[in-house]
Design a protein around this motif. Structure first.
Motif, mmCIF file in Angstrom:
data_model
loop_
_atom_site.group_PDB
_atom_site.id
_atom_site.type_symbol
_atom_site.label_atom_id
_atom_site.label_comp_id
_atom_site.label_asym_id
_atom_site.label_seq_id
_atom_site.Cartn_x
_atom_site.Cartn_y
_atom_site.Cartn_z
ATOM 1 N N THR A 25 8.394 -1.353 2.847
ATOM 2 C CA THR A 25 9.022 -1.666 1.437
ATOM 3 C C THR A 25 8.211 -1.474 0.388
ATOM 4 O O THR A 25 8.063 -1.055 -0.704
ATOM 5 C CB THR A 25 9.775 -2.961 1.441
ATOM 6 N N TRP A 26 6.721 -1.855 0.590
ATOM 7 C CA TRP A 26 5.878 -2.227 -0.377
ATOM 8 C C TRP A 26 5.344 -0.524 -0.678
ATOM 9 O O TRP A 26 5.371 -0.033 -1.643
ATOM 10 C CB TRP A 26 4.291 -2.521 0.478
ATOM 11 N N THR A 27 5.517 0.367 0.530
ATOM 12 C CA THR A 27 5.048 1.713 0.299
ATOM 13 C C THR A 27 6.146 2.604 -0.558
ATOM 14 O O THR A 27 5.845 3.261 -1.459
ATOM 15 C CB THR A 27 4.996 2.443 1.671
ATOM 16 N N LEU A 28 7.353 2.231 -0.387
ATOM 17 C CA LEU A 28 8.670 2.870 -0.940
ATOM 18 C C LEU A 28 8.409 2.280 -2.633
ATOM 19 O O LEU A 28 8.591 3.227 -3.316
ATOM 20 C CB LEU A 28 9.978 2.241 -0.553
ATOM 21 N N VAL B 136 18.855 -1.532 -4.846
ATOM 22 C CA VAL B 136 18.064 -2.464 -4.199
ATOM 23 C C VAL B 136 17.672 -1.537 -2.771
ATOM 24 O O VAL B 136 18.246 -0.788 -2.321
ATOM 25 C CB VAL B 136 18.893 -3.677 -3.699
ATOM 26 N N ALA B 137 16.301 -1.704 -2.750
ATOM 27 C CA ALA B 137 15.626 -0.781 -1.824
ATOM 28 C C ALA B 137 14.720 -1.599 -0.880
ATOM 29 O O ALA B 137 14.173 -2.610 -1.035
ATOM 30 C CB ALA B 137 14.944 0.106 -2.684
ATOM 31 N N ASN B 138 14.691 -1.095 0.247
ATOM 32 C CA ASN B 138 13.650 -1.764 1.428
ATOM 33 C C ASN B 138 13.608 -0.681 2.533
ATOM 34 O O ASN B 138 14.318 0.445 2.408
ATOM 35 C CB ASN B 138 14.239 -2.998 1.941
ATOM 36 N N ALA B 139 13.011 -0.979 3.486
ATOM 37 C CA ALA B 139 12.549 -0.318 4.619
ATOM 38 C C ALA B 139 13.831 0.575 5.069
ATOM 39 O O ALA B 139 13.797 1.531 5.634
ATOM 40 C CB ALA B 139 11.718 -0.965 5.557
ATOM 41 N N LYS B 140 15.037 -0.202 5.095
ATOM 42 C CA LYS B 140 16.264 0.144 5.813
ATOM 43 C C LYS B 140 16.326 1.885 5.168
ATOM 44 O O LYS B 140 17.247 2.569 5.617
ATOM 45 C CB LYS B 140 17.499 -0.489 5.713
ATOM 46 N N VAL B 141 16.278 1.942 3.865
ATOM 47 C CA VAL B 141 16.876 3.178 3.074
ATOM 48 C C VAL B 141 15.819 4.140 3.034
ATOM 49 O O VAL B 141 15.942 5.286 2.465
ATOM 50 C CB VAL B 141 17.429 2.950 1.807
#
Ligand code: NAP
Length: 522
Positions: free
Chosen positions: A275-278, A457-462
């Motif tokens: 998520t940090w990278t995104l 809303v973004a996180n590793a899942k997307v």
């Protein structure tokens, strides 16, 4: 030197008087000129209203959709030429140019598909029929029919293709003819795409006109059945929507203006995780893509206070590989800003933020020699990362949009403060929240949603399926309240609402049913 003509009354008209000069922002060389002086705007409006409007309204949604599909195909067939012009006149890298040109064809195609799905109808119902009174004899039904005037579209300099196409696609599908006015400084792409559309024969006569230059007395001639859709600076939007004739006639006006878009990093996100990278990817992309000249670009980067140093270091690492210069030169990843006045505004904006407690970490307002540009020429700005110590005490970062490659880190403590800081933007196009923490996401999103047209809303899942908050999609609303202009565009079928009159139809139930049988119930 290319001379841009206006296309009105289904013919090309050369302007008179002293033209405006369009330049290559990497070299400052003159490449084209444009003037709309002498264009008969009364005749242009009459032709669109009397020829284009009836012809469009006689066609079904499916037929209007087919027209949009043919327009998309005509542009795609000359994609490389349009990309070259965007690089030349807009200072776009090839990738930036694709974002504009492919965005135009994708949006036309999306509305072509919508037209196909709406089929043989020419107008729409809105909601379900309702029985009125105690007997079932009288019923009501809301209906949506195309306005009988002209849709005038005024666009900003940054997306000459997408801006022209996204507005036109929606109006034409709804059944309204369009008079489109690109920003003069970067009008080369919009002018050439109009030539391509005209030559393709795709468009219904009278349905599309282009103004290359100023609007003259066009806007003074708009009335109650017309629509004005504007994208650009907030002060221009306020001036245009305040025109007396527009107020007196209750002309429908849509304004897409400035926005201090936010990106909020959740407290649960750890350095180096997906998520940090995104988050870093989105912030760095928005800072450099189109040289930061996107209405949706992230301007305020909200970070938990204890993560501020780590985010700053990682972002500076990413920005350090940016190669600023003439996009025609090998390896350049960020071009100039589009005009000399943009350069002045961006430099002044950085200085304003610095004067209001921001610290420069990289970049700044100083002169920059662009790679592959003539010595001392071109409108180049370094990607600029700033930070403020206390977001609540700073003002300019929440109120002054710097429309260039500039973003500011703002530390926060807790969800409530993140919400309060985002709200200080006074209404925006989009803010994105990066977190896996559902409680944090819910608190922030519910807190900021009334201030935005779009929240992501973004996180590793997307990751891997993510467009980033800066990309405007035809299926979702574009626009925002307050500072962002209060407008709404796109959003699939919703976008048609600007060009359709909602009418409550009431009467004897079987009559009402018979009349609305020819409408599409979406
Ligand atoms: P601008 O100076 O406000 O110009 C926008 C458009 O308005 C141009 O086509 C311009 O034409 C026209 N215009 C200016 N004065 C006019 C008048 N008196 N009558 C009729 N038309 C007039 O904005 P810009 O510099 O092109 O764009 C930058 C701004 O746009 C930024 O503030 C950015 O935030 C905003 N923007 C918003 C969005 C969004 O979707 N909300 C998207 C992109 C940009 P001329 O070029 O001929 O002067």
């Amino acid at each position: 030197m290319t001379t841009l003509k206006s296309y009105v009354c289904d013919r090309w008209v050369a302007g008179e008087g002293r033209p405006a000069t369009l330049v290559n922002p990497s070299t400052e060389e003159a490449i084209a000129e444009a003037s709309s002086e002498g264009v008969d705007f009364a005749a242009a409006l009459a032709h669109a209203r009397d020829v284009g409007g009836p012809a469009l309204r006689a066609r079904t949604f499916a037929q209007r959709g087919e027209m949009l599909r043919a327009m998309a195909q005509a542009l795609h067939a000359k994609r490389d030429e349009l990309l070259d012009l965007a690089m030349l006149n807009g200072g776009n890298t090839r990738s930036d140019a694709k974002f504009d040109i492919d965005g135009a064809t994708a949006t036309l195609t999306a509305y072509a598909d919508l037209g196909q799905s709406l089929g043989d109808a020419r107008w729409l119902t809105d909601g379900e029929p309702v029985a009125l009174g105690r007997s079932s004899r009288v019923s009501g039904q809301h209906i949506l029919t195309p306005r009988a005037g002209v849709a005038v579209h005024i666009n900003a300099f940054n997306f000459p293709a997408w801006g022209t196409a996204e507005k036109a696609a929606v109006a034409l599908l709804a059944g309204m003819p369009v008079i489109s006015k690109p920003a003069t400084a970067t009008a080369l792409v919009a002018w050439r795409l109009t030539e391509l559309l005209v030559d393709s024969g795709a468009m219904v006569p009278g349905s599309f006109s282009l103004i290359a230059g100023s609007t003259g007395d066009l806007l003074d001639r708009l009335g109650a059945q017309d629509v004005l859709a504007f994208t650009g600076g907030g002060s221009t939007g306020t001036m245009l929507r305040s025109k007396v004739n527009l107020l007196a006639a209750s002309t429908h006006v849509n304004v897409e203006a400035d926005s201090l878009n936010g990106a909020v990093l959740g407290p649960d996100v750890e350095r180096g995780d997906d998520t940090w990278t995104l988050f870093l990817t989105d912030v760095a992309r928005d800072l450099t893509q189109k040289t930061g000249q996107k209405g949706t670009a992230i301007r305020r980067v909200l970070v938990p206070r204890d993560q501020l140093d780590a985010v700053r270091e990682d972002l500076m690492d990413r920005l350090s590989v940016t190669k600023v210069g003439n996009p025609q030169s090998e390896g350049v990843t960020m071009g100039p800003v589009a005009t000399a006045s943009q350069l002045r505004d961006v430099r002044a904006g950085i200085e304003k933020l610095v004067a209001d407690c921001a610290t420069v970490h990289t970049g700044g307002a100083g002169a920059l020699q662009g790679i592959g540009a003539p010595e001392g020429r071109g409108y180049f700005v370094a990607p600029t990362l700033l930070s403020v110590e206390h977001g609540a005490a700073a003002d300019a970062v929440h109120t002054h949009e710097v429309f260039g490659p500039v973003a500011t880190l703002v530390p926060y403590d807790g969800a409530a403060e993140a919400v309060a800081l985002v709200r200080r933007g006074g209404g925006g196009l989009v803010t994105s929240v990066y977190t896996e923490d559902r409680a944090f996401a819910a608190e922030v999103i519910v807190g900021i949603a009334p201030f935005h047209g779009r929240v992501t809303v973004a996180n590793a899942k997307v990751a891997g399926a993510w467009f980033g908050p800066g990309t405007v999609l035809p299926q979702l609303l574009h626009g925002g309240p307050g500072r962002a202009g209060g407008g709404e565009e796109l959003g699939g079928l919703r976008g048609l609402g600007l060009y359709l009159q909602r009418t409550a139809l009431q009467g004897y139930g079987p009559f009402v049913d018979h009349i609305v049988a020819s409408a599409k119930r979406p």
